[in-house]
Scaffold this motif. Sequence first.
Motif, PDB file in Angstrom:
ATOM      1  N   MET A   1     -12.550  -0.319  -8.985  1.00  0.00           N
ATOM      2  CA  MET A   1     -11.264   0.251  -8.558  1.00  0.00           C
ATOM      3  C   MET A   1     -10.799   0.682  -7.351  1.00  0.00           C
ATOM      4  O   MET A   1     -11.865   1.056  -6.463  1.00  0.00           O
ATOM      5  N   ILE A   2      -9.738   0.535  -6.939  1.00  0.00           N
ATOM      6  CA  ILE A   2      -9.479   0.670  -5.254  1.00  0.00           C
ATOM      7  C   ILE A   2      -8.845   2.214  -5.124  1.00  0.00           C
ATOM      8  O   ILE A   2      -8.367   2.707  -6.169  1.00  0.00           O
ATOM      9  N   ASP A   3      -9.282   2.611  -4.146  1.00  0.00           N
ATOM     10  CA  ASP A   3      -9.027   4.070  -3.931  1.00  0.00           C
ATOM     11  C   ASP A   3      -7.509   4.147  -3.682  1.00  0.00           C
ATOM     12  O   ASP A   3      -6.826   3.561  -2.886  1.00  0.00           O
ATOM     13  N   ALA A   4      -6.731   5.054  -4.371  1.00  0.00           N
ATOM     14  CA  ALA A   4      -5.469   5.387  -4.473  1.00  0.00           C
ATOM     15  C   ALA A   4      -4.996   5.838  -2.465  1.00  0.00           C
ATOM     16  O   ALA A   4      -3.940   5.410  -2.089  1.00  0.00           O
ATOM     17  N   ALA A   5      -6.030   6.076  -2.119  1.00  0.00           N
ATOM     18  CA  ALA A   5      -5.470   6.571  -0.489  1.00  0.00           C
ATOM     19  C   ALA A   5      -5.604   5.187   0.247  1.00  0.00           C
ATOM     20  O   ALA A   5      -4.793   5.161   1.247  1.00  0.00           O
ATOM     21  N   VAL A   6      -6.395   4.493   0.050  1.00  0.00           N
ATOM     22  CA  VAL A   6      -6.003   2.918   0.652  1.00  0.00           C
ATOM     23  C   VAL A   6      -4.711   2.323   0.375  1.00  0.00           C
ATOM     24  O   VAL A   6      -4.232   1.929   1.420  1.00  0.00           O
ATOM     25  N   ILE A   7      -4.498   2.524  -0.985  1.00  0.00           N
ATOM     26  CA  ILE A   7      -3.286   1.800  -1.166  1.00  0.00           C
ATOM     27  C   ILE A   7      -2.376   2.548  -0.505  1.00  0.00           C
ATOM     28  O   ILE A   7      -1.281   1.887  -0.066  1.00  0.00           O
ATOM     29  N   ALA A   8      -2.233   3.899  -0.464  1.00  0.00           N
ATOM     30  CA  ALA A   8      -1.204   4.764  -0.043  1.00  0.00           C
ATOM     31  C   ALA A   8      -1.001   4.375   1.711  1.00  0.00           C
ATOM     32  O   ALA A   8       0.126   4.053   2.220  1.00  0.00           O
ATOM     33  N   GLU A   9      -2.095   4.302   2.056  1.00  0.00           N
ATOM     34  CA  GLU A   9      -1.985   3.937   3.591  1.00  0.00           C
ATOM     35  C   GLU A   9      -1.373   2.483   4.109  1.00  0.00           C
ATOM     36  O   GLU A   9      -0.775   2.199   4.920  1.00  0.00           O
ATOM     37  N   ASP A  10      -1.801   1.594   2.984  1.00  0.00           N
ATOM     38  CA  ASP A  10      -1.278   0.227   3.207  1.00  0.00           C
ATOM     39  C   ASP A  10       0.209   0.179   2.908  1.00  0.00           C
ATOM     40  O   ASP A  10       0.911  -0.467   3.786  1.00  0.00           O
ATOM     41  N   VAL A  11       0.629   0.876   1.937  1.00  0.00           N
ATOM     42  CA  VAL A  11       1.857   0.931   1.554  1.00  0.00           C
ATOM     43  C   VAL A  11       2.855   1.557   2.717  1.00  0.00           C
ATOM     44  O   VAL A  11       3.812   1.069   3.354  1.00  0.00           O
ATOM     45  N   GLN A  12       2.057   2.772   3.449  1.00  0.00           N
ATOM     46  CA  GLN A  12       2.976   3.343   4.517  1.00  0.00           C
ATOM     47  C   GLN A  12       3.038   2.522   5.769  1.00  0.00           C
ATOM     48  O   GLN A  12       4.188   2.255   6.382  1.00  0.00           O
ATOM     49  N   ARG A  13       2.043   1.638   6.168  1.00  0.00           N
ATOM     50  CA  ARG A  13       1.979   0.907   7.116  1.00  0.00           C
ATOM     51  C   ARG A  13       2.846  -0.195   6.895  1.00  0.00           C
ATOM     52  O   ARG A  13       3.859  -0.781   7.816  1.00  0.00           O
ATOM     53  N   ALA A  14       2.932  -0.809   5.660  1.00  0.00           N
ATOM     54  CA  ALA A  14       4.086  -1.720   5.416  1.00  0.00           C
ATOM     55  C   ALA A  14       5.435  -1.442   5.417  1.00  0.00           C
ATOM     56  O   ALA A  14       6.019  -2.167   5.783  1.00  0.00           O
ATOM     57  N   LEU A  15       5.817  -0.395   5.036  1.00  0.00           N
ATOM     58  CA  LEU A  15       6.907   0.178   5.067  1.00  0.00           C
ATOM     59  C   LEU A  15       7.345   0.634   6.383  1.00  0.00           C
ATOM     60  O   LEU A  15       8.504   0.246   6.773  1.00  0.00           O
TER      61      LEU A  15
END
Length: 64
Positions: A1-15
């Motif tokens: 399972m992927i860490d939610a914090a990693v997903i949040a950081e990726d999304v923030q950078r992309a946006l």
Amino acid sequence: MIDAAVIAEDVQRALEEDVGSGDLSANLIPFDVTATATLIARERCVLAGRPWAEAAFKVWGSLC
């Protein structure tokens, strides 16, 4: 399972990259219009990146 914090950081950078810089594709749909999409597959498939897409839409929805 992927860490939610990693997903949040990726999304923030992309946006920040795509929306923060005034990406032209971000202007295709007026800010005050709600858009919807439907994914259609001809066969059973694996949808890659769903956690990132859901997180991005959640963040974007909270900004509008």
